[in-house]
Design a protein around this motif. Sequence first.
Motif, PDB file in Angstrom:
ATOM      1  N   VAL A  31       4.145  13.163 -14.821  1.00  0.00           N
ATOM      2  CA  VAL A  31       3.817  11.661 -15.147  1.00  0.00           C
ATOM      3  C   VAL A  31       4.877  10.825 -14.270  1.00  0.00           C
ATOM      4  O   VAL A  31       6.334  10.956 -14.735  1.00  0.00           O
ATOM      5  CB  VAL A  31       3.927  11.251 -16.489  1.00  0.00           C
ATOM      6  N   LYS A  32       4.553  10.096 -13.480  1.00  0.00           N
ATOM      7  CA  LYS A  32       5.495   9.037 -12.704  1.00  0.00           C
ATOM      8  C   LYS A  32       5.141   7.694 -13.195  1.00  0.00           C
ATOM      9  O   LYS A  32       3.981   7.113 -12.847  1.00  0.00           O
ATOM     10  CB  LYS A  32       5.153   9.045 -11.341  1.00  0.00           C
ATOM     11  N   ASN A  33       5.879   7.062 -14.012  1.00  0.00           N
ATOM     12  CA  ASN A  33       5.806   5.445 -14.521  1.00  0.00           C
ATOM     13  C   ASN A  33       4.343   5.443 -15.133  1.00  0.00           C
ATOM     14  O   ASN A  33       3.647   4.384 -14.487  1.00  0.00           O
ATOM     15  CB  ASN A  33       6.077   4.624 -13.462  1.00  0.00           C
ATOM     16  N   GLY A  34       3.748   6.447 -15.939  1.00  0.00           N
ATOM     17  CA  GLY A  34       2.684   6.167 -16.574  1.00  0.00           C
ATOM     18  C   GLY A  34       1.400   6.782 -15.743  1.00  0.00           C
ATOM     19  O   GLY A  34       0.254   6.758 -16.154  1.00  0.00           O
ATOM     20  N   ILE A  35       1.697   7.265 -14.669  1.00  0.00           N
ATOM     21  CA  ILE A  35       0.582   7.761 -13.641  1.00  0.00           C
ATOM     22  C   ILE A  35       0.637   9.286 -13.475  1.00  0.00           C
ATOM     23  O   ILE A  35       1.604   9.965 -13.176  1.00  0.00           O
ATOM     24  CB  ILE A  35       0.629   7.351 -12.283  1.00  0.00           C
ATOM     25  N   THR A  36      -0.435  10.151 -14.192  1.00  0.00           N
ATOM     26  CA  THR A  36      -0.200  11.696 -14.147  1.00  0.00           C
ATOM     27  C   THR A  36      -0.640  12.100 -12.704  1.00  0.00           C
ATOM     28  O   THR A  36      -1.523  11.457 -12.261  1.00  0.00           O
ATOM     29  CB  THR A  36      -1.443  12.278 -15.024  1.00  0.00           C
ATOM     30  N   SER A  37       0.336  12.786 -12.140  1.00  0.00           N
ATOM     31  CA  SER A  37       0.167  13.015 -10.522  1.00  0.00           C
ATOM     32  C   SER A  37       0.574  14.629 -10.286  1.00  0.00           C
ATOM     33  O   SER A  37       1.062  15.163 -11.286  1.00  0.00           O
ATOM     34  CB  SER A  37       1.096  12.474  -9.672  1.00  0.00           C
ATOM     35  N   THR A  38       0.227  15.306  -9.323  1.00  0.00           N
ATOM     36  CA  THR A  38       0.777  16.703  -9.205  1.00  0.00           C
ATOM     37  C   THR A  38       2.002  16.468  -8.197  1.00  0.00           C
ATOM     38  O   THR A  38       1.869  15.988  -7.070  1.00  0.00           O
ATOM     39  CB  THR A  38      -0.381  17.136  -8.185  1.00  0.00           C
ATOM     40  N   LYS A  39       2.928  17.470  -8.636  1.00  0.00           N
ATOM     41  CA  LYS A  39       4.162  17.826  -7.933  1.00  0.00           C
ATOM     42  C   LYS A  39       3.973  19.150  -7.334  1.00  0.00           C
ATOM     43  O   LYS A  39       3.772  20.017  -8.033  1.00  0.00           O
ATOM     44  CB  LYS A  39       5.266  17.794  -8.855  1.00  0.00           C
ATOM     45  N   PHE A  40       4.143  18.956  -5.870  1.00  0.00           N
ATOM     46  CA  PHE A  40       4.286  20.218  -5.137  1.00  0.00           C
ATOM     47  C   PHE A  40       5.555  20.602  -4.682  1.00  0.00           C
ATOM     48  O   PHE A  40       6.415  19.752  -4.051  1.00  0.00           O
ATOM     49  CB  PHE A  40       3.293  20.090  -3.956  1.00  0.00           C
ATOM     50  N   ASP A  41       6.029  21.730  -4.790  1.00  0.00           N
ATOM     51  CA  ASP A  41       7.588  22.147  -4.229  1.00  0.00           C
ATOM     52  C   ASP A  41       7.315  23.488  -3.603  1.00  0.00           C
ATOM     53  O   ASP A  41       6.438  24.481  -3.745  1.00  0.00           O
ATOM     54  CB  ASP A  41       8.306  22.452  -5.410  1.00  0.00           C
ATOM     55  N   VAL A  42       8.255  23.613  -2.567  1.00  0.00           N
ATOM     56  CA  VAL A  42       8.552  24.702  -1.739  1.00  0.00           C
ATOM     57  C   VAL A  42       9.807  25.071  -2.022  1.00  0.00           C
ATOM     58  O   VAL A  42      10.750  24.691  -2.059  1.00  0.00           O
ATOM     59  CB  VAL A  42       8.517  24.618  -0.187  1.00  0.00           C
ATOM     60  N   ILE A  43      10.056  26.461  -2.753  1.00  0.00           N
ATOM     61  CA  ILE A  43      11.512  26.973  -2.961  1.00  0.00           C
ATOM     62  C   ILE A  43      11.860  28.039  -2.338  1.00  0.00           C
ATOM     63  O   ILE A  43      10.951  28.972  -2.086  1.00  0.00           O
ATOM     64  CB  ILE A  43      11.169  27.463  -4.324  1.00  0.00           C
TER      65      ILE A  43
END
Length: 312
Positions: free
Chosen positions: A52-64
């Motif tokens: 959740v970014k400042n009230g907006i649900t979003s998808t976080k993608f990461d390459v590890i």
Amino acid sequence: MRTLYFDCFSGISGDMVIGALIDAGADPLQMEEELKKLNIDEEYSLSWGKVVKNGITSTKFDVILTSKSEQPHEHSHNHGNEHSHSHGHEHSHNHGNEHSHNHGHKHSHNHGNEHSHSHGNEHNHSHETEPNHSHAPHNHHGSRTYKQIVEAINEANLNESVTNMSLAIFKKIGEAEGHIHGLPLDKVHFHEVGAVDSIIDIIGAAILIDQLGIESVQSSAIPTGSGHIHIDHGVYPVPAPATLEILKGVPIASNVIRSELATPTGAAIAAVLAEKFGTLPAMTVESIGYGAGTKTFENHPNVLRIIIGEIQ
């Protein structure tokens, strides 16, 4: 015509693009399988989940990056406002000063105010990083040349659309880097942009755009942010030289946020794929996706919005 619109009100980066595409309904597992054709899957693992970014649900993608990767680690660790839970058959990586607690189902905890949930049987690693292109010192031993990346894409047996998109985006970045450093294209070393995570961001984005059946791409003007950043060659103004070179001919939006909002990879994806830049076109909206960046701003959601729909 099935059209994708990049609404870049908080800039654009490769990981934000993929997060937004997944959020809009693209299949990350199919992308993961396609990416294995590059034969570098021992060098990385992928993670995606809701934040959740400042009230907006979003998808976080990461390459590890894994220990087998010889690529330079370009991840700046963020021990701030992120809180991440990963559930699945995963390995938990503990880098730097992060506290990792494994209980039973291997939960990885980053203490803060953001919540991320990742569910699935894929190898999911939850690890918060700064945007993929944080301009860490490069390592020529671990870097890849433009020529090597082109060969890897051509040999990967990806479909024609994905291959063409990926090659065009890398060429845009390679030409910009070459222009800045005074090098011909085939001599360009992708230090900041050649790490495994950036290769995955570009080719992964092409795979998902192709998967969604996108026929045309449009974009808003690109805010680059302001201030200064540290790159290999010293302290530079935002936008970084490569980003600004890539955005020649592209409308840049003013923005008072003192941070790097557009990375070279994100700028190149928009510059190459978008046929038009401007306000949201008249369309019948079918799906919307929000892709999270890693940075958190007090009064501004750090997300990229994509809107997919039909233009008559």
